[in-house]
Design an enzyme around this catalytic site. Structure first.
Site, short mmCIF file in Angstrom:
data_model
loop_
_atom_site.label_atom_id
_atom_site.label_comp_id
_atom_site.label_asym_id
_atom_site.label_seq_id
_atom_site.Cartn_x
_atom_site.Cartn_y
_atom_site.Cartn_z
N HIS A 7 -50.11 -22.96 -10.42
CA HIS A 7 -48.74 -22.47 -10.24
C HIS A 7 -48.78 -20.95 -10.20
CE1 HIS A 7 -44.24 -22.81 -11.63
NE2 HIS A 7 -44.42 -21.78 -10.82
N HIS A 9 -47.33 -17.90 -7.43
CA HIS A 9 -46.68 -17.50 -6.17
C HIS A 9 -47.41 -16.27 -5.68
CE1 HIS A 9 -43.17 -20.12 -7.00
NE2 HIS A 9 -43.52 -19.87 -8.26
N HIS A 187 -40.49 -27.13 -8.22
CA HIS A 187 -40.02 -26.51 -9.46
C HIS A 187 -38.83 -27.36 -9.95
CE1 HIS A 187 -42.43 -23.13 -8.26
NE2 HIS A 187 -41.93 -22.30 -9.16
N GLU A 190 -36.98 -25.59 -15.08
CA GLU A 190 -37.33 -24.24 -15.56
C GLU A 190 -36.08 -23.72 -16.30
OE1 GLU A 190 -38.01 -21.38 -12.42
OE2 GLU A 190 -38.82 -19.87 -13.78
N ASP A 268 -47.65 -18.00 -12.72
CA ASP A 268 -46.39 -17.93 -11.97
C ASP A 268 -46.32 -16.68 -11.09
OD1 ASP A 268 -43.97 -19.01 -11.15
OD2 ASP A 268 -42.85 -18.50 -12.95
N ASP A 269 -45.97 -15.53 -11.65
CA ASP A 269 -45.84 -14.27 -10.90
C ASP A 269 -46.48 -13.16 -11.73
OD1 ASP A 269 -43.89 -15.14 -8.65
OD2 ASP A 269 -42.97 -15.90 -10.48
#
Ligand code: ADE
Ligand code: ZN
Length: 328
Positions: A7, A9, A187, A190, A268-269
């Site tokens: 996961h 991005h 997703h 969340e 994630d980011d």
């Protein structure tokens, strides 16, 4: 320890330094005076407050080489963290809406993935995400643009603003992607309610849930996720920065593992949330008191939850076991 990341991005790996370098290379004006000024704008209160700045950051990506450079930088960081396999999300609509061709995006990202295997023995594959704040019609158009390049991505995901955009909004396009043979993830849970996780499973028929941390509010859902071994790709530092939990010490990663779920840890980011994969492990473990047996379980889960062929999964679990035996 060797592990998979499931996961991430790729647009969320764009560091402020690279945003500035690409802005200069492409002669694009950005409304921040310096790298430090941009980084100091990374104070988020929820998912949407992050997404607004994340889409603005991605606007410096224009040429195939820009996409290559972004992915190459992430893959180098991942290799340094002993990530041996990664499944990377990308958001093509963020780029095609600005007039960047689908080929430009996919050729740059895919070339970086191929080079990662050669440079570090790191296997990397791509998952195309539809933006859920846009229409299903737009997702269908995006799928059509990507299909000539279908050998360059293995799966389909669903991301962006969750609340108000339930999975069932994308029922038809996910059915089409399933018929085409893509691996499916979304997703869900969340910020959104457990109902969104149920519909991601029962309507979209996804194989994995991204985040899914709201599942602990629904005991029946926890049973379903455990029984069917539906993996959750949990992102602790993201949850901390977007205030899904008041602080990392209150994160429910341990509770998810205790409930028998195939939970994994992911970044994630990472450029926006203050850490790549190892940092997600070390900070979460320090805050929650999880220990070595949990680390082993999370890494083993990452291989089980991946879309790697079964025999290669076995080999990777073997490498993980060998790594832990050194500490016995
Ligand atoms: N896009 C990038 N990061 C995301 C996240 N954490 N949730 C939803 N969409 C995203
Ligand atoms: Zn995400």
């Amino acid at each position: 320890m060797p592990k998979a990341e499931l996961h991430i991005h790729i647009e969320g790996s764009l560091e402020p330094e690279l945003i500035f370098a690409l802005a200069q290379r492409n002669q694009i004006a950005i409304p921040y005076a310096s790298v430090e000024a941009l980084r100091s704008a990374y104070a988020f209160t929820n998912l949407q407050s992050f997404l607004d700045i994340y889409y603005a950051g991605a606007s410096v990506l224009l040429q195939e080489q820009d996409f290559y450079d972004m992915a190459h930088a992430y893959l180098a960081r991942a290799a340094a963290d002993n990530v041996v396999h990664t499944e990377i999300f990308f958001d093509p609509q963020t780029h095609t809406a600005r007039g960047v061709a689908m080929e430009t995006v996919l050729h740059g990202l895919h070339r970086a993935c191929m080079d990662a295997q050669k440079m570090w023995g790191l296997s990397a594959v791509l998952i195309l995400c539809f933006l859920r704040h846009l229409s299903e019609e737009d997702a269908f158009a995006t799928l059509e643009q990507a299909l000539p390049l279908r050998d360059k991505f293995i799966g389909i995901g669903l991301d962006s603003s969750e609340l108000g955009h339930p999975p069932e909004k994308f029922a038809r396009v996910f059915a089409r992607c399933r018929a085409l043979g893509f691996r499916l993830v979304a997703h869900a849970g969340e910020e959104g309610p457990p109902a969104y996780i149920w519909s991601a499973l029962d309507v979209l028929k996804v194989e994995r849930i991204d985040h899914g941390v709201q599942s602990t509010h629904d005991p029946l859902l926890l049973q379903r996720l455990a029984r069917d071994r539906i993996p959750l790709t949990v992102c602790p530092l993201s949850n901390q920065k977007l205030r899904v939990f008041p602080d990392l010490a209150q994160h429910n990663l341990g509770a998810l593992l205790d409930a028998g779920l195939v939970a994994t840890v992911n970044s994630d980011d990472p450029a926006y949330f203050g850490g790549y994969l190892n940092e997600n492990f070390t900070q979460t473990f320090a805050a929650t008191g999880l220990g070595a047996p949990h680390a082993y379980q999370l890494a083993a889960n990452s291989f089980e939850a991946s879309f790697i062929p079964a025999e290669q999964k076995q080999a990777l679990v073997g490498r993980l076991q060998a790594y832990f035996l050194k500490f016995e």
